[in-house]
Design a protein around this motif. Structure first.
Motif, short mmCIF file in Angstrom:
data_model
loop_
_atom_site.label_atom_id
_atom_site.label_comp_id
_atom_site.label_asym_id
_atom_site.label_seq_id
_atom_site.Cartn_x
_atom_site.Cartn_y
_atom_site.Cartn_z
N LEU A 208 0.85 -1.18 0.00
CA LEU A 208 0.00 0.00 0.00
C LEU A 208 0.89 1.24 0.00
O LEU A 208 1.67 1.45 0.93
N VAL A 209 0.74 2.05 -1.03
CA VAL A 209 1.49 3.30 -1.15
C VAL A 209 0.50 4.46 -1.08
O VAL A 209 -0.47 4.50 -1.83
N ILE A 210 0.73 5.38 -0.15
CA ILE A 210 -0.11 6.56 0.00
C ILE A 210 0.59 7.73 -0.69
O ILE A 210 1.79 7.96 -0.48
N LEU A 287 -4.49 5.13 8.34
CA LEU A 287 -4.14 4.71 6.98
C LEU A 287 -2.64 4.83 6.75
O LEU A 287 -2.01 3.93 6.18
N LEU A 288 -2.06 5.93 7.21
CA LEU A 288 -0.62 6.12 7.05
C LEU A 288 0.17 5.08 7.84
O LEU A 288 1.21 4.60 7.39
N ALA A 289 -0.32 4.73 9.01
CA ALA A 289 0.36 3.71 9.82
C ALA A 289 0.32 2.35 9.14
O ALA A 289 1.23 1.52 9.33
N GLU A 290 -0.71 2.10 8.36
CA GLU A 290 -0.86 0.82 7.65
C GLU A 290 -0.04 0.77 6.37
O GLU A 290 0.29 -0.31 5.87
N ALA A 291 0.32 1.93 5.84
CA ALA A 291 0.97 2.01 4.52
C ALA A 291 2.38 1.44 4.53
O ALA A 291 3.09 1.48 5.54
N SER A 292 2.78 0.93 3.38
CA SER A 292 4.16 0.48 3.19
C SER A 292 5.09 1.68 3.05
O SER A 292 6.18 1.72 3.63
N VAL A 293 4.65 2.68 2.26
CA VAL A 293 5.44 3.88 1.98
C VAL A 293 4.48 5.03 1.72
O VAL A 293 3.37 4.82 1.21
N GLY A 300 2.19 18.49 5.69
CA GLY A 300 1.82 17.94 6.98
C GLY A 300 1.60 16.45 6.99
O GLY A 300 2.10 15.75 7.89
N PRO A 301 0.86 15.88 6.02
CA PRO A 301 0.68 14.43 6.01
C PRO A 301 1.99 13.65 5.91
O PRO A 301 2.11 12.58 6.49
N ARG A 302 2.99 14.19 5.18
CA ARG A 302 4.27 13.48 5.13
C ARG A 302 4.93 13.46 6.51
O ARG A 302 5.48 12.45 6.95
N HIS A 303 4.86 14.59 7.21
CA HIS A 303 5.42 14.64 8.57
C HIS A 303 4.67 13.70 9.50
O HIS A 303 5.28 13.05 10.35
#
Length: 391
Positions: A208-210, A287-293, A300-303
């Motif tokens: 999963l890539v966000i 969702l970000l915690a579940e993502a591979s990358v 802000g979301p990248r941080h």
């Protein structure tokens, strides 16, 4: 600095003597999502140094939402009133409207905060021209923070120099309050948000890539067509790609998803979809915690992804790397543009502060970053992420 250091070997700056009898700590930090995340290493250090103290954040609604949705170092959040240079109200172009300040609301806020009887107040909001006088009105026993030469002094002061890694800056401030740097634990989304996003994952896809193509400052945005090309390339390798963003970024996210779909074969187009505007901050964190990358502009979301322990590939303007770029490269990769002048008018864009106003042009500063190089980093970190998670 006003007091002699007691430890020159811990963290990124000298660690001064701890304050005594500390039960209540308050931290001033306005701004957006990324601004809050910059302070989390320092907040964790304070929590470790003063384990019996309650940590209150003076922040914004998005800060309150993050604190409520994750298990972190903040006990409670008090929303800031509109105050010049601390929490801005309506703007007319780039000029703050003086009448936007609600003096009565400020007075009520300060009265309520003084009643809390804070032991330490820490200013983690810029150079202090406006934030230091604001902090002093809280009535705390001790005050610590950054200061430009023309700002009002606090009890313990760190000279404010713009080009410094922001998390390190606030770690130095925490050290002045007697809190040595520690290795911060990752943020953890609360379980109910993990349940909310369970249906978004495609189990048929290997990873999963966000992707977050937005940024508050349009000059920090990589072109949508570049994000789309990268998303399509990653999807073609078996990844599920979800495009995220807030409501204002729905059109941008949909554009990226549609452009990516045009580059994929019929059976793969569903691998790239947009969920922009559909997630609250807790859902996004889960969702970000579940993502591979995560692949994103400097935003802000990248941080947030980095704070959650998710590997990231970031697209940066070089000046922002000094302030906001991750220091490690094992789990975080940086691609940066080296432009130093506005592409349209030639103005020097490396100058900062009140003496260097925005030239008025919002042309992207992200030039010369090859999509193929970005894709390779996403694929490399995906392999690393899957290995670390035992998949």
């Amino acid at each position: 600095m006003d007091n002699p250091p007691v430890d020159l070997g811990s963290g990124v700056g000298p660690v001064l003597e701890k304050f005594s009898d500390v039960r209540r700590i308050v931290v001033l930090r306005g701004g957006g999502l990324g601004d809050l995340i910059y302070t989390y290493p320092a907040l964790n250090a304070l929590r470790n140094a003063y384990p019996q103290a309650k940590v209150t954040l003076l922040g914004t609604p998005v800060h309150a939402a993050v604190a409520a949705a994750t298990d972190g170092p903040v006990d409670d959040v008090e929303l800031l009133p509109v105050a010049r240079g601390v929490h801005d109200g309506p703007r007319n172009g780039e000029r703050f409207e003086d009448d936007a300040e609600d003096v009565a609301a400020q007075e009520a806020f300060f009265e309520a905060m003084r009643a809390r009887e804070f032991d330490i107040a820490l200013q983690m909001h810029g150079g202090g021209r406006f934030s230091n006088p604001f902090l002093l009105r809280l009535g705390a026993r001790h005050t610590v923070g950054t200061r430009t030469k023309d700002a009002e002094p606090l009890e313990r002061n760190l000279e404010y120099v713009y080009y410094q890694n922001e998390p390190d800056r606030w770690l130095e401030v925490a050290a002045l309050a007697g809190a040595p740097t520690i290795i911060s634990p990752p943020l953890l989304p609360k379980p109910e948000y993990q349940q909310n996003i369970a249906g978004l994952r495609d189990p048929q896809r290997s990873s999963l890539v966000i992707v977050h193509p937005g940024a508050t400052d349009p000059r920090r945005r990589w072109p949508a067509s570049y994000f789309a090309e990268a998303a399509a390339a990653v999807a073609a390798e078996g990844a599920q790609v979800l495009i995220v963003g807030d409501r204002s970024e729905k059109a941008l996210a949909q554009e990226v998803a549609e452009l990516a779909g045009r580059q994929l074969q019929d059976g793969q187009r569903q691998a790239v979809t947009s969920v922009a505007g559909e997630l609250d901050i807790g859902d996004l964190a889960a969702l970000l915690a579940e993502a591979s990358v995560m692949l994103a502009s400097d935003s802000g979301p990248r941080h947030l992804a980095q704070a959650l322990g998710t590997p990231t590939v970031g697209i940066f303007w070089v000046g922002n790397v000094f302030n906001a770029g991750p220091r490690g490269r094992g789990l975080h990769r940086i691609h940066m543009s080296w432009l130093t002048r506005c592409p349209r008018c030639g103005a020097d864009i490396t100058q900062v502060g009140w003496t260097a106003p925005h030239c008025g042009h919002d042309d992207t500063l992200i030039r010369g970053i090859a999509v193929a190089d970005v894709v390779q980093d996403v694929l490399d970190l995906t392999a690393t992420s899957l290995l670390l998670r035992g998949k």
